[in-house]
Design an enzyme around this catalytic site. Structure first.
Site, PDB file in Angstrom:
ATOM      1  N   ARG A  55       6.041 -13.748   8.923  1.00  0.00           N
ATOM      2  CA  ARG A  55       6.656 -12.452   8.677  1.00  0.00           C
ATOM      3  C   ARG A  55       7.935 -12.326   9.488  1.00  0.00           C
ATOM      4  O   ARG A  55       8.237 -13.138  10.362  1.00  0.00           O
ATOM      5  CB  ARG A  55       5.689 -11.323   9.030  1.00  0.00           C
ATOM      6  CG  ARG A  55       5.428 -11.128  10.512  1.00  0.00           C
ATOM      7  CD  ARG A  55       4.498  -9.936  10.720  1.00  0.00           C
ATOM      8  NE  ARG A  55       4.237  -9.688  12.126  1.00  0.00           N
ATOM      9  CZ  ARG A  55       3.511  -8.667  12.557  1.00  0.00           C
ATOM     10  NH1 ARG A  55       2.974  -7.831  11.683  1.00  0.00           N
ATOM     11  NH2 ARG A  55       3.296  -8.480  13.841  1.00  0.00           N
TER      12      ARG A  55
ATOM     13  N   GLU B 135       0.860  -1.185   0.000  1.00  0.00           N
ATOM     14  CA  GLU B 135       0.000   0.000   0.000  1.00  0.00           C
ATOM     15  C   GLU B 135       0.895   1.233   0.000  1.00  0.00           C
ATOM     16  O   GLU B 135       1.787   1.341   0.840  1.00  0.00           O
ATOM     17  CB  GLU B 135      -0.917   0.011   1.225  1.00  0.00           C
ATOM     18  CG  GLU B 135      -1.890   1.182   1.235  1.00  0.00           C
ATOM     19  CD  GLU B 135      -2.816   1.181   2.438  1.00  0.00           C
ATOM     20  OE1 GLU B 135      -3.650   2.108   2.524  1.00  0.00           O
ATOM     21  OE2 GLU B 135      -2.698   0.274   3.284  1.00  0.00           O
TER      22      GLU B 135
ATOM     23  N   LYS C   4       3.695   0.643  11.866  1.00  0.00           N
ATOM     24  CA  LYS C   4       3.673   1.909  11.131  1.00  0.00           C
ATOM     25  C   LYS C   4       3.364   3.079  12.060  1.00  0.00           C
ATOM     26  O   LYS C   4       3.959   4.155  11.941  1.00  0.00           O
ATOM     27  CB  LYS C   4       2.657   1.828  10.000  1.00  0.00           C
ATOM     28  CG  LYS C   4       2.745   2.964   8.997  1.00  0.00           C
ATOM     29  CD  LYS C   4       1.874   2.668   7.789  1.00  0.00           C
ATOM     30  CE  LYS C   4       2.411   1.493   7.006  1.00  0.00           C
ATOM     31  NZ  LYS C   4       1.598   1.180   5.818  1.00  0.00           N
TER      32      LYS C   4
END
Length: 596
Positions: free
Chosen positions: A270, A39, A280
């Site tokens: 991950r 994104e 973030k």
């Protein structure tokens, strides 16, 4: 200086086995198409590097292709600046998508048409419940959901409302479009998920064309299918979303709107690294509260920060190969990444001399106005890289910790009792020292043996244990040296009762999907009990002045070197100039954190 190379063997990668089996069976006629779908609402970080290397690497190994696709379905957060940064980072890591650069917004028309098809088939409906009402009626892991009062609205009425949503007749939040699947499903993601929302916002690519925007779970699988992706690889947070992924594209394929064979989603663990935060929100807070010097601060776990610190793309690829690809989450110690960088830099960087804590050494029996050239190898293991000349003179800079007036036991560097070799030059012996009025050491005096120059017959006749580096005071240049270290002082910033080693990590807890896998929740950490900012390392950045040899002054931005006996350094990509040299420490020669 040569450091002992890490010997971590390559780890397993179950996805290679999956692709090999598909190729053998002819499932996709030998095609391998992957994708990296970020994104464009921020800068990429270490975790994204693993995904980039995995997706592009698997495609390259199988003579396939990897698409770069920007998931730009949220016009409130996305920006061309982030797209450009993401593309630059992918290229920096050594990969290229060729002509296959896409955007989710490329498919807005198709996604809308497919949504109308779902409505016409009685598989979707417009819901007027508030977000809170939908949340409460969704049910729990042990209780089924409750159907919306609008679930049985006739298709024609749903279609009319959806078209009016598109036309902009209703305010944000008034309606959403939901798929009609199963409100009693044990998988909460299958309980009539929303696939469209009203959002009156201008999109950076489509402008004001749309007043409704598709949601990720719907957009992602359809985009994969339209691009004829074969292996859709994402992190474990999306494992519970796979049934929805399959349901959406299966319905469309059964309706003749998508071509088979359809893509298959696979999940991998991950990247979970100690001593960093990848949330973030927390990264934004670090930048906005000026705990760091921006997104490209070399202490940040962003790829722009890693590049400025001097981390290498090949070092990231080596790291990714070593850690492999797993189906279960686990913690990796940050030293694994640092060791991969050390091993890569040890092979690829030339050596240079820098004095970071200077102390003057005066050789009293060397002629005052004389200087000579010493020849120094650019890389001790690669003679093909040649030599360079380093001037030698009566007054030199040495490292302050290379002299001790009263040496400890086992100290083999310069002292009144210990003769040493000046690396690439002569043997010297301390005679006396100079101190200021407060008793601080300001200079060391010594004599040299002119018959012991390195490379001559006399050098082999005299053996000493100590070997120190130096620079001529008349020829050395001042430089700004930025000594970077880990941003956090503890392995798990903000965790309750911080602990010292990755194998002692806090236990796994259940979490819901954090905004696309990059939110604040973490599948391996207990809920945060402390302020993670309390765990910042106050010594993560020190700026000093040091002396460097002329060959470093002539370096170009992003040129990397090993400063002998100091570590690996890079000429800052923005601030370095010949008239004002600036070097950032990438990593020390040895790992000292596991000894703390």
């Amino acid at each position: 200086m040569i450091h002992e190379k890490s010997v971590t063997p390559p780890a397993s990668n179950f996805l290679r086995v999956v692709i090999a089996q598909d190729n053998k069976s002819g499932k996709y006629d030998g095609r391998v198409v992957t994708r990296f779908p970020p994104e464009p609402n921020g800068y990429l970080h270490y975790g994204h590097a693993k995904s980039i290397i995995l997706n592009f690497g698997l495609a390259a190994e199988n003579h396939g292709r990897c698409h770069l696709r920007f998931d730009d379905t949220n016009p409130l957060k996305e920006d061309v600046e982030f797209e450009d940064s993401i593309a630059d980072s992918v290229r920096w890591l050594g990969f290229d998508w060729g002509e296959h650069r896409y955007h989710a917004s490329d498919y807005f028309d198709a996604l809308y048409c497919f949504a109308e098809w779902f409505i016409e088939q009685g598989l979707a409906y417009v819901d007027s419940q508030t977000a809170e009402e939908m949340r409460s009626s969704r049910g729990t892991l042990t209780e089924p959901g409750v159907s919306s009062p609008d679930r049985d609205r006739p298709p024609a009425e749903n279609l009319d409302l959806f078209r009016r949503m598109k036309a902009g007749e209703f305010p944000d939040g008034k309606y959403v479009l939901r798929l009609k699947i199963d409100m009693a499903s044990p998988n909460l993601n299958m309980r009539d998920p929303a696939i469209y929302r009203i959002r009156h916002a201008s999109h950076h690519r489509t402008g004001d064309k749309w007043n409704v925007y598709p949601l990720y779970d719907y957009t992602h699988c359809v985009s994969d299918a339209l691009e004829r992706v074969t292996h859709s690889i994402c992190t474990l947070e999306f494992q519970d979303h796979r049934p929805l992924y399959d349901w959406v594209i299966d319905q469309l394929a059964d309706g003749g709107l998508l071509e088979r064979p359809l893509p298959r989603q696979y999940e991998f663990a991950r990247l979970n690294l100690t001593y960093v935060v990848l949330s973030k929100r927390r990264l934004i807070e670090l930048v906005e509260k000026k705990h760091v010097d921006g997104w490209d601060d070399p202490r940040m776990p962003t790829l722009v920060g890693a590049r400025r610190r001097g981390f290498t793309a090949s070092g990231f690829r080596l790291f990714a190969e070593r850690i492999g690809v797993s189906k279960s989450d686990s913690w990796l110690d940050f030293s694994l990444l640092e060791n991969a960088m050390r091993d890569d830099l040890n092979d690829t960087t030339e050596r240079r001399i820098a004095i970071l804590d200077p102390l003057k050494l005066i050789i009293d029996n060397y002629p005052e106005k004389q200087s000579e050239i010493c020849f120094v190898p650019n890389h001790p293991q690669k003679p093909e890289l040649g030599q360079r000349s380093v001037p030698f003179s009566r007054e030199l800079w040495i490292e302050r910790d290379d002299f001790m007036e009263t040496p400890d036991k086992g100290y083999f560097r310069l002292s009144p009792q210990q003769e040493v070799r000046l690396r690439y030059a002569y043997l010297v012996k301390c005679t006396h020292v100079d101190k200021d009025a407060e008793g601080n050491l300001i200079a060391v005096h010594a004599t040299y043996d002119p018959d012991t120059k390195s490379g001559t017959a006399g050098a082999a006749a005299r053996k000493v244990k100590g070997n120190i580096h130096w620079l001529s005071t008349a020829h050395a240049r001042l430089a700004e040296i930025r000594l970077y270290d880990r941003l956090f002082a503890v392995p798990f910033p903000g965790a309750k009762n911080p602990i010292g080693h990755a194998e002692e990590a806090p236990h796994t807890v259940e979490t819901t999907l954090p905004d696309g896998g990059d939110g604040d929740a973490h599948p391996l950490l207990e809920p945060h009990a402390r302020d993670y900012l309390d765990d910042l390392n106050p010594a993560s950045k020190r700026v000093i002045s040091g002396y460097i040899e002329q060959a470093l002054v002539d370096a170009h931005p992003e040129d990397r070197f090993q400063f002998e006996r100091q570590g690996y350094f890079v000429a800052d990509r923005f601030d370095h100039r010949c008239e004002r040299p600036v070097f950032n420490r990438t990593v020390t020669l040895k790992d000292s954190w596991n000894k703390r």
